[in-house]
Enzyme design. Structure first.
Site, PDB file in Angstrom:
ATOM      1  CB  CYS A 162     -28.368 -82.796  17.265  1.00 30.94           C
ATOM      2  SG  CYS A 162     -26.854 -82.376  15.856  1.00 30.94           S
TER       3      CYS A 162
HETATM    4  O1  KQY Z   1     -25.631 -83.461  18.800  1.00 31.98           O
HETATM    5  C1  KQY Z   1     -25.465 -82.665  18.105  1.00 31.98           C
HETATM    6  N1  KQY Z   1     -24.911 -81.652  17.312  1.00 31.98           N
HETATM    7  C2  KQY Z   1     -26.575 -81.755  18.987  1.00 31.98           C
HETATM    8  C3  KQY Z   1     -25.768 -80.457  19.270  1.00 31.98           C
HETATM    9  C4  KQY Z   1     -26.467 -79.561  20.488  1.00 31.98           C
HETATM   10  C5  KQY Z   1     -26.846 -78.217  20.970  1.00 31.98           C
HETATM   11  C6  KQY Z   1     -27.618 -78.101  22.412  1.00 31.98           C
HETATM   12  N2  KQY Z   1     -28.110 -77.661  22.219  1.00 31.98           N
END
Ligand code: KQY
Length: 381
Positions: free
Chosen positions: A360
């Protein structure tokens, strides 16, 4: 929502002969952002900054890394990041480069372009994770401008973490997220597929149902499953029927087993046992600054922990270390699944506390000079 965007290319990627390559293909480098906000990252983001710096260092062993930092944090970030990692002034609301960064595209003739998706902080004012998000909305355009690469502006709200592709014409998606009305109200699956065909250059969709239990992104695919190679998918797994993740992973496994990719292949599925279950502690929750602008994080909440949330670097795989009871087993499985890569584990609980994982917080820049073959039948003639 206005679709007029000065500076964006006319047309669509597929129409112009561009597509999104797989993450496991060759990279030119990696982009990240710096965690700064004290209402999402405990202790004024200090522990998260140490974790992000360790991820940047690990990736930099395999490919160049650049980190976007708000001007006010530039000196502190420079001091914490290793010298080989670049620091670039880049305003942002939070630090999820996978989701706010561009999706890079390649072509048979070489070069790079990027897609700038619309972003609403994972659900907008009703159910989104923070507000405002106007600086995040501009990150993709800014990165493409710093890379001097042309930009397509997509007409839908979606995040990079909601998309995986095999680079050969197949997209892997979760319905819970991509078809969620909090992103594109009223948009049906057929229209979504039509847009993604044009902007990713894919021709086949493998739809899974629900993502990881309690994932605040509404089930990003990058926490649930990913392509390891064409025809090969890794899926987060638990054997405990009492765990709320059990049914979710089972259903995903069944759908994957019934699926064919764009080349007509069946999918080989590798199960990757999940850590935990893990929960936010009292002390961790207490370290957050109170705020009206950000989703509250409470002690005792189940964390959406998954080893699938790793990053492929050139010749490497950087995985999250989340649970001393299961980290070695997960690393061993990933080494067996990816024998040509060096698997490096980086402690990632502090990233998980902010709602995500190593995948992420990263965004790969594909190699613009690698020879490429256009995926099969990307769009009707
Ligand atoms: O790409 C992802 N799985 C991002 C997670 C973002 C979380 C925001 N708090």
């Amino acid at each position: 929502m206005s679709l007029l965007d000065v500076g964006a290319l006319p047309g669509t990627p597929a129409g112009d002969g561009w597509w999104m390559p797989a993450e496991f293909e060759a990279h030119e480098g990696c982009w990240m952002l710096w965690p700064e906000r004290p209402d999402n990252w405990r202790e004024r983001a200090g522990p998260a900054q140490a974790a992000f710096a360790a991820v940047a260092e690990a990736i930099s062993r395999f490919e160049p890394v650049r980190v976007g930092v708000s001007p006010a944090h530039a000196a502190a970030a420079r001091a914490q990041l290793p010298p080989q990692v670049g620091v670039v002034a880049l305003a942002h609301d939070d630090c999820w480069m996978r989701d706010v960064g561009p999706t890079f595209l390649v072509s048979e003739r070489g070069g790079l372009r990027g897609v700038h998706w619309r972003f609403n902080a994972w659900g907008g004012l009703e159910g989104g994770l923070y507000h405002p998000w106007d600086q995040d909305e501009r990150v993709a355009a800014e990165v493409l401008s710093l890379e001097a690469r042309p930009r397509y502006r997509a007409p839908i709200v979606i995040e990079g973490g909601a998309i995986h592709v095999d680079g050969e014409g197949t997209a892997l998606l979760a319905e819970e997220c991509v078809l969620n009305p909090n992103r594109n109200p009223g948009m049906r699956r057929e229209r979504m597929e039509a847009v993604l065909r044009e902007y990713l250059g894919v021709s086949q969709f493998i739809w899974l149902g629900l993502g990881v239990y309690n994932d605040e992104t509404d089930g990003h695919i990058d926490n649930l499953a990913c392509f390891l190679a064409p025809g090969k998918v890794c899926l987060t797994w638990t054997d405990d029927p009492a765990d709320p993740q059990y049914q979710r992973s089972r259903e995903a496994w069944e759908r994957l087993n019934g699926a064919r990719d764009a080349r007509g292949r069946r999918i080989e599925v590798a199960k990757l046992p999940m850590p935990g279950p893990l929960y936010m502690s009292e002390q961790e929750s207490q370290g957050l600054a109170p705020s009206e602008a950000c989703k509250p994080r409470r002690a005792g909440e189940r964390l959406a922990a998954s080893y699938v949330n790793f990053y492929f670097a050139n010749g490497g795989l950087v995985m999250p270390l989340l649970d001393a009871r299961t980290d070695a087993q997960a690393a061993g499985i990933l080494r067996r699944l990816c024998p040509d890569r060096e698997v490096i584990g980086v402690p990632a609980r502090e990233i998980l506390l902010g709602g995500g994982g190593i995948h992420c917080i990263t965004q790969q820049v594909p190699d613009s000079r690698a020879p490429r073959v256009r995926p099969v039948a990307p769009r009707a003639a």
